[in-house]
Design an enzyme around this catalytic site. Structure first.
Site, mmCIF file in Angstrom:
data_model
loop_
_atom_site.group_PDB
_atom_site.id
_atom_site.type_symbol
_atom_site.label_atom_id
_atom_site.label_comp_id
_atom_site.label_asym_id
_atom_site.label_seq_id
_atom_site.Cartn_x
_atom_site.Cartn_y
_atom_site.Cartn_z
ATOM 1 N N ASP A 80 -0.298 -7.522 1.632
ATOM 2 C CA ASP A 80 0.168 -6.133 1.599
ATOM 3 C C ASP A 80 1.688 -6.137 1.748
ATOM 4 O OD1 ASP A 80 0.391 -3.420 1.702
ATOM 5 O OD2 ASP A 80 -0.648 -3.162 3.622
ATOM 6 N N GLY A 101 5.846 4.215 14.742
ATOM 7 C CA GLY A 101 6.203 3.348 13.633
ATOM 8 C C GLY A 101 5.708 3.937 12.331
ATOM 9 N N HIS A 127 0.813 -1.223 0.000
ATOM 10 C CA HIS A 127 0.000 0.000 0.000
ATOM 11 C C HIS A 127 0.845 1.271 0.000
ATOM 12 C CE1 HIS A 127 0.225 0.056 4.546
ATOM 13 N NE2 HIS A 127 0.280 1.342 4.289
ATOM 14 N N SER A 165 4.000 2.971 8.360
ATOM 15 C CA SER A 165 3.461 2.043 7.385
ATOM 16 C C SER A 165 4.619 1.418 6.613
ATOM 17 C CB SER A 165 2.598 2.824 6.392
ATOM 18 O OG SER A 165 1.256 2.564 6.591
ATOM 19 N N GLY A 166 4.526 0.137 6.355
ATOM 20 C CA GLY A 166 5.585 -0.522 5.596
ATOM 21 C C GLY A 166 6.804 -0.888 6.410
#
Ligand SMILES: *[C@@H]1O[C@H](CO)[C@@H](O)[C@H](O)[C@H]1NC(C)=O
Ligand SMILES: *[C@@H]1O[C@H](CO)[C@@H](O)[C@H](O)[C@H]1NC(C)=O
Length: 272
Positions: A121, A217, A73, A219-220
């Site tokens: 994802d 944190g 994403h 995303s990814g």
């Protein structure tokens, strides 16, 4: 003989992973902890070009000198990306950090952005040139295929942002963060009063106690979990969370379960 020894030492060094030179200060509570610079040396910043400037959009994990693991994403096919390694602060240039162009992007073929709850994802980014490993740039270890962490296992999310619900928005310079999350096993996480059927076995849940879990944190970025022998493994790729908040009671953060994709990661790296 000496040559051979030297060579094997170099090879061992290049293959080692998950053992930071600068040990992280592990937080016991949310927020306010000083994060030790370069204590998560496999964490990278994924950036895209926007109006002539590079913007941080997601985190990622350096899994080989020329490969980065991140979330599907995070990727938009119309954008140009680079990866920054060896970085602590995004706002100042630092010695020992490097920016490398991305030469190839492989998004999992079963990823569908309108079906987030199906999972997959996950994406791999090939770097235009391999990055040299150093005290600030090291590889993250992948767990063995199929490895499942027990309920309540302590892990850490790291990055520069906050956990985001898909489609990360471009952010300004960020401050490095890390946060503790307890693993929630599938049996618990898939209960109807937790995530229900939105969570699949190709995901790992962590957090959601409504108290200590961290929002920190990217995303990814990686979900880092330490083995008894001290080595860190990357068990998750930050995927999605609750729109009600990142530590909403019984709505833990959801990660792509890396141990479910070991064969896929290997096949991408070897080009098969
Ligand atoms: C993705 O999911 C949507 C909604 O379910 C569906 O209409 C679409 O065909 C899917 N796309 C692909 C490429 O499978
Ligand atoms: C572990 O998880 C269970 C179920 O979620 C919970 O009841 C228990 O209090 C947890 N134990 C610890 C030590 O956090």
């Amino acid at each position: 003989m000496i040559r051979a020894l030297l060579l094997s030492a170099l090879v061992a060094g290049a293959l080692s992973c998950g053992l930071p030179t600068y040990l992280p200060h592990l937080p016991r509570v949310v927020g306010g902890e000083d994060v030790r610079p370069n204590s998560w040396p496999w964490q990278v910043s994924l950036q895209f070009s926007y109006n002539g400037q590079w913007r941080h959009t997601c985190g990622g994990t350096l899994v080989a000198q020329n490969w980065v693991l991140t979330a599907a994403h995070c990727i938009s096919s119309s954008r140009t990306y680079r990866v920054v390694v060896g970085r602590h602060s995004l706002s100042v240039d630092e010695r020992g950090s490097l920016a490398v162009k991305v030469s190839k992007i492989v998004v999992h073929k079963d990823w569908n952005s309108s079906q987030l709850s199906k999972g997959n994802d996950i994406a791999m980014l090939k770097l235009a040139s391999p990055v040299p490993l150093s005290d600030k740039i090291q590889l993250g270890c992948l767990p063995p295929a199929g490895k499942i962490l027990p309920n309540n296992y302590t892990c850490y999310v790291t990055g520069w942002g906050r956990l985001q619900i898909t489609a990360p928005t471009p952010q300004g310079p960020g401050k490095w963060t890390e946060g503790e999350l307890l693993v929630v096993d599938y049996a618990t996480c898939s209960r109807s009063d937790w995530w229900g059927s939105s969570v699949k076995t190709n995901m790992i849940c962590a957090g959601g106690d409504g108290i200590i879990s961290s929002c920190n944190g990217d995303s990814g970025g990686p979900l880092n979990c330490q083995k008894a022998d001290g080595q860190w493994e990357v068990h998750g790729v930050v995927s999605f969370g609750s729109s009600l908040g990142c530590n909403y009671y019984h709505k833990p953060s959801v990660f792509t379960r890396v141990s479910n994709y070991i064969d896929w990661i290997h096949s991408v790296r070897t080009g098969c």
